[in-house]
Design an enzyme around this catalytic site. Structure first.
Site, mmCIF file in Angstrom:
data_model
loop_
_atom_site.group_PDB
_atom_site.id
_atom_site.type_symbol
_atom_site.label_atom_id
_atom_site.label_comp_id
_atom_site.label_asym_id
_atom_site.label_seq_id
_atom_site.Cartn_x
_atom_site.Cartn_y
_atom_site.Cartn_z
ATOM 1 N N ASP A 1 43.524 -2.174 17.120
ATOM 2 C CA ASP A 1 44.072 -2.020 18.462
ATOM 3 C C ASP A 1 45.541 -2.399 18.405
ATOM 4 O O ASP A 1 45.919 -3.309 17.665
ATOM 5 C CB ASP A 1 43.332 -2.916 19.459
ATOM 6 C CG ASP A 1 41.901 -2.456 19.725
ATOM 7 O OD1 ASP A 1 41.663 -1.243 19.698
ATOM 8 O OD2 ASP A 1 41.039 -3.317 19.960
ATOM 9 N N ASP B 1 40.296 4.432 22.479
ATOM 10 C CA ASP B 1 39.845 3.820 23.730
ATOM 11 C C ASP B 1 40.314 4.633 24.937
ATOM 12 O O ASP B 1 39.572 4.800 25.912
ATOM 13 C CB ASP B 1 40.356 2.382 23.845
ATOM 14 C CG ASP B 1 39.829 1.482 22.740
ATOM 15 O OD1 ASP B 1 38.729 1.753 22.215
ATOM 16 O OD2 ASP B 1 40.525 0.503 22.396
#
Length: 168
Positions: free
Chosen positions: A123, A137
């Protein structure tokens, strides 16, 4: 309703393009952000901040990485099965987004440390007061919106509308 071939091409194009963007951005994030301080892109609104997430959204379920990996494999199989019935371009876009997002994060879980099915998801996008996230995401969340929109509109995978909707 469009031809099933056209809808499948849309699904494949969306899925492959966004999967490639997700993988490329993760490779670049690791290469350029690992061990370095955060990089503000838009002041404090959008910051590049590298993190490795063993869990699901919002870093929940960090002790269930293998279970999350197995669920992702099932999700990919379900989307591929549903793609055989898709005739709606908007459904194709939604399923393509979902396939790209789930596959992108699954790729991390399979290929990254600490090992297969236990790998941590990369991330790197950070907004204020929000968990760090990635392109996969974003794809999953937009897919959820498109799928909910189609469901609320009563549009089936094949592009037809629910019977109750047609008679109203």
């Amino acid at each position: 309703m469009t031809s099933p071939v056209r809808a499948r091409w849309v699904l494949a194009l969306v899925a492959l393009t966004l999967y490639a963007v997700d993988i490329l951005t993760k490779v670049l994030a690791v290469r350029h952000l690992d061990g370095r301080p955060d990089v503000p892109l838009v002041g404090d609104l959008l910051v590049l901040h590298l993190t490795r997430n063993p869990g699901a959204a919002f870093s929940t379920g960090t002790e269930y990485t293998v279970v999350l990996s197995c669920l992702a494999v099932v999700a990919v199989c379900v989307v591929l099965y549903l793609s055989l019935r898709v005739r709606s371009v908007l459904w194709a876009v939604g399923l393509g987004l979902l396939l790209a997002g789930v596959s992108g994060n699954l790729t991390d879980r399979v290929l990254r440390e600490p090992g297969p099915m236990r790998g941590h998801v990369i991330d790197f996008l950070m907004l204020p007061n929000w968990p760090v996230f990635n392109i996969a995401d974003i794809c999953i969340n937009v897919a959820a919106g498109v799928i909910l929109l189609q469901a609320f509109r009563g549009v089936r995978l094949d592009g037809t509308r629910d019977v109750e909707e047609e008679s109203a």
